[in-house]
Scaffold this motif. Structure first.
Motif, PDB file in Angstrom:
ATOM      1  N   ASP A 155       0.739  -1.171  -0.018  1.00  0.00           N
ATOM      2  CA  ASP A 155       0.053   0.039  -0.013  1.00  0.00           C
ATOM      3  C   ASP A 155       0.867   1.309  -0.014  1.00  0.00           C
ATOM      4  OD1 ASP A 155      -1.907   2.006   0.459  1.00  0.00           O
ATOM      5  OD2 ASP A 155      -2.939   0.833   2.189  1.00  0.00           O
ATOM      6  N   VAL A 156       0.606   2.137  -1.078  1.00  0.00           N
ATOM      7  CA  VAL A 156       1.577   3.457  -1.100  1.00  0.00           C
ATOM      8  C   VAL A 156       0.758   4.613  -1.207  1.00  0.00           C
ATOM      9  CG1 VAL A 156       3.181   2.181  -2.308  1.00  0.00           C
ATOM     10  CG2 VAL A 156       1.298   3.143  -3.632  1.00  0.00           C
ATOM     11  N   SER A 157      -0.576   4.499  -0.395  1.00  0.00           N
ATOM     12  CA  SER A 157      -1.451   5.618  -0.200  1.00  0.00           C
ATOM     13  C   SER A 157      -0.927   6.606   0.759  1.00  0.00           C
ATOM     14  CB  SER A 157      -2.927   4.818   0.231  1.00  0.00           C
ATOM     15  OG  SER A 157      -2.821   4.337   1.271  1.00  0.00           O
ATOM     16  N   GLY A 158      -1.723   7.645   0.917  1.00  0.00           N
ATOM     17  CA  GLY A 158      -1.396   8.792   1.739  1.00  0.00           C
ATOM     18  C   GLY A 158      -1.067   8.376   3.104  1.00  0.00           C
ATOM     19  N   GLY A 215      14.063 -15.104  -4.154  1.00  0.00           N
ATOM     20  CA  GLY A 215      13.417 -16.227  -4.706  1.00  0.00           C
ATOM     21  C   GLY A 215      12.133 -15.711  -5.626  1.00  0.00           C
ATOM     22  N   PRO A 216      11.212 -16.849  -5.938  1.00  0.00           N
ATOM     23  CA  PRO A 216      10.129 -16.228  -6.972  1.00  0.00           C
ATOM     24  C   PRO A 216       9.227 -15.385  -6.211  1.00  0.00           C
ATOM     25  CG  PRO A 216       9.830 -18.575  -6.156  1.00  0.00           C
ATOM     26  CD  PRO A 216      11.168 -18.197  -5.567  1.00  0.00           C
ATOM     27  N   THR A 217       9.347 -14.144  -6.440  1.00  0.00           N
ATOM     28  CA  THR A 217       8.372 -13.097  -5.735  1.00  0.00           C
ATOM     29  C   THR A 217       8.027 -12.021  -7.011  1.00  0.00           C
ATOM     30  OG1 THR A 217       9.814 -13.337  -3.763  1.00  0.00           O
ATOM     31  CG2 THR A 217       8.533 -11.485  -4.057  1.00  0.00           C
ATOM     32  N   GLU A 218       6.575 -11.879  -6.671  1.00  0.00           N
ATOM     33  CA  GLU A 218       5.908 -10.775  -7.560  1.00  0.00           C
ATOM     34  C   GLU A 218       5.412  -9.651  -6.524  1.00  0.00           C
ATOM     35  OE1 GLU A 218       5.452 -10.469 -10.621  1.00  0.00           O
ATOM     36  OE2 GLU A 218       6.215 -12.559 -11.373  1.00  0.00           O
ATOM     37  N   VAL A 219       5.640  -8.384  -6.951  1.00  0.00           N
ATOM     38  CA  VAL A 219       5.522  -7.304  -6.118  1.00  0.00           C
ATOM     39  C   VAL A 219       4.614  -6.080  -6.980  1.00  0.00           C
ATOM     40  CG1 VAL A 219       6.406  -5.157  -4.669  1.00  0.00           C
ATOM     41  CG2 VAL A 219       7.783  -7.488  -5.283  1.00  0.00           C
ATOM     42  N   PHE A 220       3.442  -5.811  -6.052  1.00  0.00           N
ATOM     43  CA  PHE A 220       2.644  -4.807  -6.953  1.00  0.00           C
ATOM     44  C   PHE A 220       2.312  -3.736  -5.893  1.00  0.00           C
ATOM     45  CE2 PHE A 220       1.552  -8.744  -8.668  1.00  0.00           C
ATOM     46  CZ  PHE A 220       1.105  -8.530  -9.998  1.00  0.00           C
ATOM     47  N   THR A 221       2.309  -2.343  -6.395  1.00  0.00           N
ATOM     48  CA  THR A 221       1.782  -1.480  -5.369  1.00  0.00           C
ATOM     49  C   THR A 221       0.268  -1.076  -5.469  1.00  0.00           C
ATOM     50  OG1 THR A 221       2.307   0.267  -6.989  1.00  0.00           O
ATOM     51  CG2 THR A 221       4.109  -0.276  -5.442  1.00  0.00           C
ATOM     52  N   ILE A 222      -0.405  -0.833  -4.375  1.00  0.00           N
ATOM     53  CA  ILE A 222      -1.768  -0.622  -4.332  1.00  0.00           C
ATOM     54  C   ILE A 222      -2.146   1.023  -3.735  1.00  0.00           C
ATOM     55  CG2 ILE A 222      -2.696  -2.899  -4.500  1.00  0.00           C
ATOM     56  CD1 ILE A 222      -3.090  -2.966  -1.711  1.00  0.00           C
ATOM     57  N   ALA A 223      -2.949   1.771  -4.249  1.00  0.00           N
ATOM     58  CA  ALA A 223      -3.547   2.783  -3.662  1.00  0.00           C
ATOM     59  C   ALA A 223      -4.703   3.197  -4.685  1.00  0.00           C
ATOM     60  CB  ALA A 223      -2.412   4.070  -3.823  1.00  0.00           C
ATOM     61  N   THR A 224      -4.650   3.973  -5.487  1.00  0.00           N
ATOM     62  CA  THR A 224      -5.813   4.103  -6.540  1.00  0.00           C
ATOM     63  C   THR A 224      -6.008   3.207  -7.486  1.00  0.00           C
ATOM     64  OG1 THR A 224      -4.872   5.963  -7.493  1.00  0.00           O
ATOM     65  CG2 THR A 224      -6.244   6.241  -5.506  1.00  0.00           C
ATOM     66  N   GLY A 250      -1.884   8.528  -2.759  1.00  0.00           N
ATOM     67  CA  GLY A 250      -3.295   8.730  -3.301  1.00  0.00           C
ATOM     68  C   GLY A 250      -4.525   8.131  -2.223  1.00  0.00           C
ATOM     69  N   GLY A 251      -5.452   7.849  -2.616  1.00  0.00           N
ATOM     70  CA  GLY A 251      -6.579   7.136  -1.904  1.00  0.00           C
ATOM     71  C   GLY A 251      -6.258   5.689  -1.706  1.00  0.00           C
ATOM     72  N   THR A 252      -7.292   5.089  -1.237  1.00  0.00           N
ATOM     73  CA  THR A 252      -7.239   3.378  -1.179  1.00  0.00           C
ATOM     74  C   THR A 252      -8.408   2.926  -1.553  1.00  0.00           C
ATOM     75  OG1 THR A 252      -5.900   3.866   0.895  1.00  0.00           O
ATOM     76  CG2 THR A 252      -6.308   1.645   0.324  1.00  0.00           C
ATOM     77  N   LEU A 305      -9.112  -3.069  -6.105  1.00  0.00           N
ATOM     78  CA  LEU A 305      -7.675  -3.333  -6.614  1.00  0.00           C
ATOM     79  C   LEU A 305      -7.328  -5.107  -6.506  1.00  0.00           C
ATOM     80  CD1 LEU A 305      -5.649  -0.243  -5.494  1.00  0.00           C
ATOM     81  CD2 LEU A 305      -6.708  -0.917  -7.770  1.00  0.00           C
ATOM     82  N   VAL A 306      -7.656  -5.452  -5.389  1.00  0.00           N
ATOM     83  CA  VAL A 306      -7.540  -6.981  -4.749  1.00  0.00           C
ATOM     84  C   VAL A 306      -8.295  -7.644  -6.135  1.00  0.00           C
ATOM     85  CG1 VAL A 306      -8.133  -8.858  -3.566  1.00  0.00           C
ATOM     86  CG2 VAL A 306      -7.146  -6.769  -2.415  1.00  0.00           C
TER      87      VAL A 306
END
Length: 366
Positions: free
Chosen positions: A198-201, A221-230, A260-262, A267-268
């Motif tokens: 989460d990179v929201s405010g 290792g086998p890793t995936e990364v996502f950021t979530i906000a808006t 930003g907001g959440t 997003l999920v």
């Protein structure tokens, strides 16, 4: 206390060199190394590291070679910074500064280890710029080994189930005479880890440290990364840079919704529709690093978390607010998600992130 100079960087450079040589120096072993240096003094750095950073006879041989390269006049490209045993530590509070030649080296090393230990438990949101820089250096030496899972493939083993095919071939090689039975076992491979950060405010004080934690995880290792906000942004490629600062710069350019907001539920759902349902979440350890504030419909988040739980091996939620006195998961988003979460842990400090790594590995259930 705050560490000045390059003392902590010297120790971390030594640890990174050990890891490149194949020594499994975990974050826990690194902190034990610092405490051992504090107890034994810098004149016994060799034995402090040998006792805390090595786990096997193979590690001992690698350790001796790396130590010789780092501290005993190796070629310049493999040498740790020169002031390895001359550590400079200053007190963060008021008071006269200790003169360079005053007192033995031991208290200085103890101050270094003590400051690192204090920093491990400090809330990231309350750190000053110097402490944040020290935290970044500690996170650069972090490691996140994931769980392993058994596969359908089998490999030769010294014991276990009898391998009929290899055993018959062994009999034929001996002309039908009795021969030693051959055994096999199911091979193992790392389980995928998926991080949603989460990179929201509301997460701004923690976002940089959590993303550096994700960078360390992506190296392990086998890793995936996502950021979530808006928006949902896949940043696995940006975090593939070995240098953490280069990775953060690439990530800053790729993520359009900082502070930003959440919209957690939406997003999920987007993650599941685009990646998770197709296989990325199946059998994976999925980690959400968020304070749980939700501007959208909590019922949507609850439904998507149930859907996620059916796909993933484990769902872990790390919340920096959980460590605050009197905290209860009463925010609408957090309350809606919690029934579908296997482990609910803190995420406010380096020590909390170490425990999160243990939970991801399966060594510690919360």
């Amino acid at each position: 206390m705050a560490v000045t100079g390059r003392a902590d960087a010297v120790f971390l450079a030594f640890v990174r060199a050990l890891r490149r040589a194949g020594v499994d120096a975990s974050a826990e072993r690194v902190h034990a190394f610092l405490r051992a240096v504090a107890e034994l003094g810098p004149a016994r750095v060799y034995w402090a590291g040998r006792l805390t950073l090595c786990a096997s006879h193979e590690d001992l041989e690698r350790y001796d070679q790396v130590f010789a390269d780092c501290f005993r006049g190796a070629p310049a490209e493999r040498r740790v910074a020169a002031p390895a045993l001359r550590l400079t530590v200053r007190d963060a509070g008021a008071g006269p500064r200790r003169r360079t030649g005053e007192g033995p080296e031991g208290p200085r090393a103890a101050a270094l280890a003590g400051s690192a230990e204090v920093l491990r438990h400090r809330d990231i949101a309350g750190l000053d710029p110097a402490e944040r820089a020290a935290l970044r250096r500690l996170l650069a030496a972090f490691a996140l080994p994931g769980q392993t899972r058994r596969t359908a493939r089998r490999r030769p083993a010294g014991r276990g189930a009898v391998d009929p095919h290899r055993s018959v071939r062994e009999l034929l090689r001996h002309g039908g005479e009795p021969a030693r039975l051959r055994h096999h076992e199911r091979s193992k491979r790392p389980r995928r880890v998926v991080l949603l950060v989460d990179v929201s405010g509301s997460m701004a004080p923690y976002a940089d440290a959590l993303l550096r934690f994700a960078h360390a995880a992506a190296r392990g290792g086998p890793t995936e990364v996502f950021t979530i906000a808006t928006r949902l942004t896949r940043v696995t490629r940006e975090l593939s840079h070995r240098d953490p600062d280069l990775a953060m710069a690439a990530l800053a350019a790729a993520v359009p919704d900082w502070r930003g907001g959440t919209r957690l539920g939406e997003l999920v759902r987007e993650f599941l529709d685009r990646w998770g349902q197709r296989g990325m979440a199946r059998g994976a350890v999925l980690v959400l690093l968020s304070d749980g504030w939700e501007r959208g419909d909590p019922e949507l988040l609850a439904a998507q978390m149930r859907r996620l739980r059916r796909l993933a091996h484990r769902v872990i939620w790390a919340n920096p607010l959980k460590a605050r006195p009197g905290y209860a998961p009463l925010a609408a988003g957090m309350a809606a998600a919690l029934p579908s979460v296997d482990a609910f842990v803190e995420g406010h400090s380096l020590a909390a992130l170490e425990r999160l790594a243990a939970v991801v590995k399966g060594a510690d259930d919360a």
